[in-house]
Design a protein around this motif. Sequence first.
Motif, PDB file in Angstrom:
ATOM      1  N   VAL A 174       0.834  -1.203   0.000  1.00  0.00           N
ATOM      2  CA  VAL A 174       0.000   0.000   0.000  1.00  0.00           C
ATOM      3  C   VAL A 174       0.877   1.264   0.000  1.00  0.00           C
ATOM      4  O   VAL A 174       0.577   2.255  -0.675  1.00  0.00           O
ATOM      5  N   ASP A 175       1.985   1.220   0.701  1.00  0.00           N
ATOM      6  CA  ASP A 175       2.891   2.384   0.739  1.00  0.00           C
ATOM      7  C   ASP A 175       3.665   2.512  -0.577  1.00  0.00           C
ATOM      8  O   ASP A 175       3.901   3.617  -1.072  1.00  0.00           O
ATOM      9  N   LEU A 176       4.052   1.374  -1.116  1.00  0.00           N
ATOM     10  CA  LEU A 176       4.787   1.377  -2.394  1.00  0.00           C
ATOM     11  C   LEU A 176       3.899   1.971  -3.495  1.00  0.00           C
ATOM     12  O   LEU A 176       4.352   2.797  -4.304  1.00  0.00           O
ATOM     13  N   GLU A 213       3.601   5.816  -3.070  1.00  0.00           N
ATOM     14  CA  GLU A 213       4.817   6.545  -3.433  1.00  0.00           C
ATOM     15  C   GLU A 213       5.044   6.524  -4.957  1.00  0.00           C
ATOM     16  O   GLU A 213       5.420   7.536  -5.561  1.00  0.00           O
ATOM     17  N   ALA A 214       4.814   5.370  -5.569  1.00  0.00           N
ATOM     18  CA  ALA A 214       5.022   5.272  -7.023  1.00  0.00           C
ATOM     19  C   ALA A 214       4.056   6.206  -7.752  1.00  0.00           C
ATOM     20  O   ALA A 214       4.437   6.883  -8.719  1.00  0.00           O
ATOM     21  N   HIS A 215       2.826   6.268  -7.291  1.00  0.00           N
ATOM     22  CA  HIS A 215       1.854   7.143  -7.949  1.00  0.00           C
ATOM     23  C   HIS A 215       2.285   8.611  -7.805  1.00  0.00           C
ATOM     24  O   HIS A 215       2.187   9.390  -8.753  1.00  0.00           O
ATOM     25  N   ARG A 216       2.800   8.949  -6.637  1.00  0.00           N
ATOM     26  CA  ARG A 216       3.269  10.329  -6.418  1.00  0.00           C
ATOM     27  C   ARG A 216       4.406  10.654  -7.400  1.00  0.00           C
ATOM     28  O   ARG A 216       4.396  11.677  -8.066  1.00  0.00           O
ATOM     29  N   VAL A 217       5.371   9.733  -7.526  1.00  0.00           N
ATOM     30  CA  VAL A 217       6.500   9.947  -8.440  1.00  0.00           C
ATOM     31  C   VAL A 217       6.004  10.034  -9.881  1.00  0.00           C
ATOM     32  O   VAL A 217       6.455  10.872 -10.673  1.00  0.00           O
ATOM     33  N   ASP A 237       2.649  -9.163  -7.837  1.00  0.00           N
ATOM     34  CA  ASP A 237       4.108  -9.056  -8.022  1.00  0.00           C
ATOM     35  C   ASP A 237       4.424  -8.120  -9.179  1.00  0.00           C
ATOM     36  O   ASP A 237       5.416  -7.390  -9.163  1.00  0.00           O
ATOM     37  N   VAL A 238       3.584  -8.169 -10.215  1.00  0.00           N
ATOM     38  CA  VAL A 238       3.807  -7.289 -11.371  1.00  0.00           C
ATOM     39  C   VAL A 238       3.597  -5.831 -10.932  1.00  0.00           C
ATOM     40  O   VAL A 238       4.359  -4.937 -11.307  1.00  0.00           O
ATOM     41  N   VAL A 239       2.568  -5.620 -10.112  1.00  0.00           N
ATOM     42  CA  VAL A 239       2.322  -4.262  -9.587  1.00  0.00           C
ATOM     43  C   VAL A 239       3.533  -3.807  -8.775  1.00  0.00           C
ATOM     44  O   VAL A 239       4.006  -2.663  -8.912  1.00  0.00           O
TER      45      VAL A 239
END
Length: 315
Positions: free
Chosen positions: A17-19, A22-26, A239-241
């Motif tokens: 959930v944190d990953l 953060e990825a969406h923010r980047v 895993d792909v996500v």
Amino acid sequence: MGLTVNDISKIYHLDLVDLIEEAHRVHRVSFKHNEIQASSLVSIKTGGCSENCTYCSQSAHHQTSVERHSLLSQDEVVAAARRCKEEGSTRLCMGAAWSRVRDGDDFEHVLKLISAVQSEGLEVCCSLGMLSLSQAVRLKEAGLHYYNHNIDTSEDYYPKVVQTRSYQDRLETIGNVREAGLRLCTGGILGLGESDEDRIKLIYQLASFVPQPESVTINTLVPIPGTPLENSTPFDALDVVRVAATLRITNPKSMIRLSAGRLGMSSEAQFLCFYVGANSIFLGDKLLTSPNPSSQSDHSMLKRGGFKLSESSIS
Ligand code: SF4
């Protein structure tokens, strides 16, 4: 200073959930979060490849049902280019089942195909196997925008996947692509039996190229009867996500292309991949020789997710 394997491992192992957050923010820093580039992939020469990639239907080492065909004519490729434009693609990738590019009539023909596709107003990418610097220069002069050369997995795991060439051979061609001034498209395949550590090392390699690749592909294994990996365990879509999200954070400006294997993923899992930063898919019911969702179902999936098709990624 660049990221270390340990840095990437920490990102990769964040709570999902944190990953994702953060990825969406980047992703939103460098890209429009609701845009996806549609590409198409055409096999311009199919089957009979001398390499023994364990996942590939086109290797002459495996007994698969793939029908070999020699190089497509310019008319056939231009017709394919027009079809993909009609479907909404802004990019055409041409793949040839060769171990390496050889100078001669076939290479001269490919140069003409590149010019013809470029004249149709499409971004052009080619995947032709290993190539020399002088060949890379000629591809660039013909109008090629990107050269695709996947590194597949980690350097450690690579000998389990391919025995007829080395990881170093791949890196050498990538060096030639860069030296010729071509944009680089490279990436890997998930589901080859690799560990999390191999995935982290793959991502480390993709993040360590200087400059970073403009285009990164994420493929998932499509098990092909007759190949050594035909009975592989199906991959976990989350895993792909996780891989897509880690790649977005470590390669913040690369286009991330969700490539082979989407038929094995639900729309929801693909939506999550787009949310964390994947921003390109291949349209068309065939990816070289592997099945792919129909264009109609992809258009519908993107619409339901609130995504629109983007323009070409080159300016
Ligand atoms: S080099 Fe490409 S076409 Fe040849 S076997 Fe490997 S993946 Fe297949």
